[in-house]
Design an enzyme around this catalytic site. Structure first.
Site, short mmCIF file in Angstrom:
data_model
loop_
_atom_site.label_atom_id
_atom_site.label_comp_id
_atom_site.label_asym_id
_atom_site.label_seq_id
_atom_site.Cartn_x
_atom_site.Cartn_y
_atom_site.Cartn_z
N PHE A 123 0.85 -1.19 0.00
CA PHE A 123 0.00 0.00 0.00
C PHE A 123 0.89 1.24 0.00
CE2 PHE A 123 -2.45 3.49 1.81
CZ PHE A 123 -3.56 3.45 0.98
N ASP A 210 9.32 2.75 1.77
CA ASP A 210 8.13 3.48 2.23
C ASP A 210 8.00 3.22 3.72
OD1 ASP A 210 5.61 4.21 3.03
OD2 ASP A 210 4.59 3.56 1.20
N LYS A 239 2.60 10.36 8.26
CA LYS A 239 1.88 9.87 9.44
C LYS A 239 2.38 10.46 10.76
CE LYS A 239 -0.28 5.60 7.73
NZ LYS A 239 -1.69 5.81 8.01
N1 PLP Z 1 2.34 4.30 2.49
C1 PLP Z 1 2.04 3.54 3.55
C2 PLP Z 1 2.93 2.40 3.93
C3 PLP Z 1 0.88 3.79 4.29
O1 PLP Z 1 0.56 3.02 5.34
C4 PLP Z 1 0.05 4.87 3.91
C5 PLP Z 1 -1.20 5.15 4.63
O2 PLP Z 1 -1.78 4.29 5.27
C6 PLP Z 1 0.42 5.66 2.80
C7 PLP Z 1 1.57 5.33 2.13
C8 PLP Z 1 -0.42 6.80 2.36
O3 PLP Z 1 -0.34 7.86 3.26
P1 PLP Z 1 -1.42 9.04 3.22
O4 PLP Z 1 -2.73 8.45 3.61
O5 PLP Z 1 -0.90 10.04 4.22
O6 PLP Z 1 -1.43 9.59 1.84
#
Ligand code: PLP
Length: 386
Positions: A123, A210, A239
């Site tokens: 994700f 990520d 986050k």
């Molecule tokens: N990458 C990871 C691993 C995530 O857990 C999330 C959100 O849950 C995102 C990217 C996306 O972040 P945002 O919701 O702040 O765009």
């Protein structure tokens, strides 16, 4: 718009690991706004930083130098081993920056159609590029045509990636989560990131991590690659970086840090004085209060407690954790547990259908961490009997 299926409860205030609804009922928060409020709610250091900065200056734009942004970049680089930072406002935007960086890097190397290897079950966000990189058909369905330039590999399988690379000269980078959070708290084998680092070095690819969910102390290090003593080329964060104030960051080191030049990328709000002041307070608190070690110790405590109290139940498949990213995988879908837990004054999350995900604040007390396990036990029994 109708983008969320929401719970019936609305919160009006929060303090530490506790949230209070509009009737002042208390809820133990084992979700932290999905790994965001890692210092708990209304942390005085963050509140003070926001209030002070709001009274002085909120925004000027990136046309001008921003002192707080420079300070935050220095702090992040010192903690992460990276050289430079681009600031955005969310996780998806941080990943957009990484994806653009990898593509530009490919073009600079003479690769006209660069590919990025991404993982099944990943994700990375909801923008067009990040949902194309995401390995979940449900998130992509209806938004085709997806962006090209992503090649999918199984998670936790370095050999499969090596095979892809051997047959594809257009690969320029790997984008991967150190633990798949939304995918079900999938923890790869020890040494996974080191093996990816080795492969990237051999192939001349960028290793892009990520760390939007895993970062800022959640797994017991500021970034989880530090457990393996390797450095990625690019790492993304968001986050917990602002404890609830929107901020995202794309960090890079070495050649990757030199890819972007003025005009290549930008953001109106990214790295404004308010967001950076909040993030500076977050990082200072994590360092001053040694919260990375605390996350590690708390994670062990909760997982051991869970093993003892619910580990033997026949419907519990596995209890696993990496710092304070904790999962209880059941043998059946358990989405209804979220509302049942709320009734009982507990906030949890279910992901991947059958995985209870616990992401409590790094500041949760031992007593509240124990209470979390105590509350879960009867909830699970009632659920299993239904
Ligand atoms: N990458 C990871 C691993 C995530 O857990 C999330 C959100 O849950 C995102 C990217 C996306 O972040 P945002 O919701 O702040 O765009």
């Amino acid at each position: 718009m109708n983008t969320y299926g929401r719970q019936a409860v609305e919160f009006s205030r929060g303090e530490g690991s506790w949230l209070y609804d509009t009737n002042d009922k208390a809820y133990l928060d084992a979700l932290s706004g999905i790994a965001v409020c890692s210092l708990g709610h209304s942390h005085p250091a963050v509140t003070q930083a926001i209030c002070e900065q709001a009274g002085k200056l909120i925004h000027t734009s990136n046309i001008f130098p921003i002192g707080q942004q420079n300070l935050l970049a220095d702090t992040l680089c010192r903690l992460s081993g990276m050289d430079k930072v681009f600031f955005a406002n969310s996780g998806a935007e941080a990943n957009e920056a990484a994806i653009k960086l990898a593509r530009l890097h490919g073009h600079q190397k003479g690769i006209g159609k660069p590919d990025i290897i991404v993982m099944e079950g990943a994700f990375h966000g909801r923008t067009m590029a990040t949902l194309s990189a995401t390995g979940n058909r449900k998130i992509q369905a209806g938004f085709e045509p997806l962006l090209s330039g992503f090649v999918r590999a199984p998670y936790n399988n370095v050999e499969a990636i090596a095979t892809i690379g051997a047959n594809n000269p257009n690969v320029v980078a790997i984008l991967v989560e150190p633990v798949q959070g939304e995918g079900g708290v999938v923890i790869p084998s020890p040494g996974y990131l080191s093996q990816l680092r080795e492969l990237c070095d051999k192939m001349g690819w960028l290793l892009m991590l990520d760390e939007i969910q895993t970062g800022i102390g959640r797994t017991g290090e500021i970034f989880s690659y530090l457990h393996e003593a390797i450095l990625p080329d690019v790492v993304t964060s968001a986050k917990a970086l602002g404890n609830g104030v929107p901020i995202g960051a794309c960090l890079a080191q070495g050649d990757a840090a030199e890819v972007f030049q003025p005009g290549n990328h930008g953001s109106t709000f990214g790295g404004n004085p308010l967001a950076c002041s909040a993030a500076l307070a977050v990082l200072k608190t994590i360092e001053d209060e040694n919260l990375c070690d605390r996350a590690m110790a708390l994670g062990q405590r909760i997982v051991e407690n869970l093993q003892q109290t619910i580990g033997d139940k026949e419907y519990v498949r596995e209890i696993r954790g990496y710092g304070l990213m904790i999962a209880i995988e059941l043998d059946r879908d358990c989405g209804s547990l979220v509302a049942a837990a709320l009734d009982d004054g507990l906030i949890i999350n279910v992901t991947a259908g059958n995985v209870i995900r616990l992401l409590p604040p790094l500041t949760i007390s031992n007593d509240d961490a124990d209470l979390l396990v105590q509350k879960l036990n009867p909830l699970l029994d009632t659920f299993a009997q239904q």
